[in-house]
Write a protein that holds these residues in place. Structure first.
Motif, PDB file in Angstrom:
ATOM      1  N   SER A 271       0.816  -1.220   0.000  1.00 23.24           N
ATOM      2  CA  SER A 271       0.000   0.000   0.000  1.00 23.24           C
ATOM      3  C   SER A 271       0.848   1.267   0.000  1.00 23.24           C
ATOM      4  O   SER A 271       0.374   2.338  -0.379  1.00 23.24           O
ATOM      5  CB  SER A 271      -0.937   0.022   1.213  1.00 23.24           C
ATOM      6  N   GLY A 272       2.085   1.163   0.488  1.00 24.81           N
ATOM      7  CA  GLY A 272       2.932   2.340   0.627  1.00 24.81           C
ATOM      8  C   GLY A 272       2.665   3.129   1.898  1.00 24.81           C
ATOM      9  O   GLY A 272       3.337   4.130   2.161  1.00 24.81           O
ATOM     10  N   LEU A 273       1.700   2.695   2.710  1.00 26.22           N
ATOM     11  CA  LEU A 273       1.407   3.377   3.970  1.00 26.22           C
ATOM     12  C   LEU A 273       2.521   3.093   4.984  1.00 26.22           C
ATOM     13  O   LEU A 273       3.179   2.046   4.938  1.00 26.22           O
ATOM     14  CB  LEU A 273       0.057   2.919   4.518  1.00 26.22           C
ATOM     15  N   ASP A 274       2.713   4.011   5.894  1.00 28.33           N
ATOM     16  CA  ASP A 274       3.812   3.941   6.858  1.00 28.33           C
ATOM     17  C   ASP A 274       3.527   2.885   7.926  1.00 28.33           C
ATOM     18  O   ASP A 274       2.587   3.027   8.714  1.00 28.33           O
ATOM     19  CB  ASP A 274       4.008   5.319   7.497  1.00 28.33           C
ATOM     20  N   ASP A 275       4.335   1.833   7.954  1.00 30.49           N
ATOM     21  CA  ASP A 275       4.175   0.783   8.953  1.00 30.49           C
ATOM     22  C   ASP A 275       4.919   1.105  10.239  1.00 30.49           C
ATOM     23  O   ASP A 275       4.883   0.331  11.190  1.00 30.49           O
ATOM     24  CB  ASP A 275       4.686  -0.551   8.405  1.00 30.49           C
ATOM     25  N   GLY A 276       5.586   2.256  10.284  1.00 31.40           N
ATOM     26  CA  GLY A 276       6.351   2.631  11.463  1.00 31.40           C
ATOM     27  C   GLY A 276       5.627   3.556  12.411  1.00 31.40           C
ATOM     28  O   GLY A 276       6.225   4.094  13.345  1.00 31.40           O
TER      29      GLY A 276
END
Length: 361
Positions: free
Chosen positions: A149-154
């Motif tokens: 998705s490119g969403l921030d997993d951090g």
């Protein structure tokens, strides 16, 4: 005369081969009548090593296991419960349930309700993230299925599905990262896509399309945190039924529930970043892999000691659905974390396969 003799000899040879060779054992499916009926096969029947059984059981109990099942050709070879667990006790699948959601999305697509190539905002509306609209519209349902998705997993809470938690890290499709919120919202996408008669109730849709057809029990339960944090709970045999259905490429006792084209997409490499990931399925034997929380590509198979063709659903605290087509085998493990770490993949997988291999090698 010589030709006739040779033809006769060939016919006798063919007859001898066919009559002497044992017929391949037919795949077994337990009945869906709610009974405990399930055919079994013994270690001796399979010619496996009986001496390897107790070391495996001892290891499983030491590693906080609650249940362990091995199926071969659909028949139970081992079924063991530990630490107060029983055949009727429900337990959570954690992220092993992601693999089941993958197939639910596939069924919604074959029903004509969902297209995995559509952007997520077609189902959730715009503004479901904090991204600029042009970046948000790059995210497709397939990106949710492939963890791209490119969403921030951090972010502080990667289970949070609120727009304020869904931040830009990269354009969709350009980065692989194990991101729970993007997956969890797939349930909401399915709920929005299916007919209004279901009232966005994914449990009802799942029961009709999968659960009742393969004889599972259990249900999706919404957590107390993020509004769409959904986890499946069932007994261990229900997880084994799901594994058996998967072993048979979406077919149950002659009925093709999930089409094979989607099944094949889901259980093969889905992108060129993490070769060991399909549509919410982990894949072995690819020569390299990535793992949750890291961006490193490791030059090894996902679970080196396991068969190369194995694919699996893996969940927090070592919930396992291993499917091995070459051996017509399904292996199920439920329990608490084997060690102190709790991500989907741990060193326990590799150690466990050393013990399982001893059964038949």
């Amino acid at each position: 005369m010589k030709k006739i003799f040779l033809l006769s000899l060939f016919a006798v040879s063919l007859f001898s081969c066919s009559s002497d060779s044992p017929a391949e054992e037919q795949m077994y499916f337990p009945p869906n009548d709610g009974s405990t009926t399930w055919e079994t096969k013994t270690i001796a029947d399979l010619g496996w090593n009986q001496n390897a059984v107790q070391p495996l059981l001892t290891y499983l109990e030491q590693k906080n296991t609650k249940s362990f099942i091995i199926l071969v050709n659909g028949r139970i070879v081992m079924e063991n419960y530990f630490n107060g667990h029983s055949a009727t006790t429900p337990w959570y699948w954690a992220s092993a349930g992601k693999s089941m959601t993958s197939f639910m999305a596939g069924i919604a697509q074959q029903d004509g309700y969902l297209n995995i190539n559509n952007k997520v905002s077609d189902y959730l509306g715009t503004g479901w993230t904090s991204l600029p609209i042009a970046k948000e519209n790059l995210i497709t349902v397939k990106n949710q299925l492939t963890m791209t998705s490119g969403l921030d997993d951090g972010v502080a809470d990667d289970d949070c599905t609120l727009p304020s938690c869904l931040l830009y890290k990269a354009d969709a499709g350009n980065r692989w990262a194990y991101h729970n919120a993007a997956y969890t919202l797939l349930h909401k996408v399915i709920g929005k896509a299916i007919p209004t008669s279901y009232n966005e109730d994914v449990n009802s849709y799942f029961t009709e399309k999968i659960k009742s057809k393969i004889g599972m029990n259990g249900s999706w339960i919404t957590g107390t945190g993020s509004p769409y944090n959904i986890v499946y709970w069932s007994n261990s045999r229900s997880m084994a039924r799901f594994g058996l259905w998967t072993l048979n490429k979406g077919k149950w006792n002659g009925q093709q529930i999930l089409n094979e084209n989607y099944f094949d997409q889901a259980t093969t490499t889905s992108q060129n970043i993490n070769l060991s990931y399909g549509f919410l399925w982990w894949l072995n034997g690819k020569g390299s892999c990535m793992v949750p929380t890291l961006q490193t590509v490791f030059p090894i198979d996902f679970i080196p000691n396991a068969p190369d063709d194995m694919f699996c659903g893996l969940g927090k605290d070592d919930q396992k659905v291993y499917v091995i087509p070459s051996k017509k085998m399904v292996v199920i493990r439920m329990g608490n974390a084997a060690d102190s770490s709790s991500p989907a993949l741990t060193a326990f997988d590799n150690e466990l396969w050393t013990k399982i291999n001893a059964l038949y090698q």
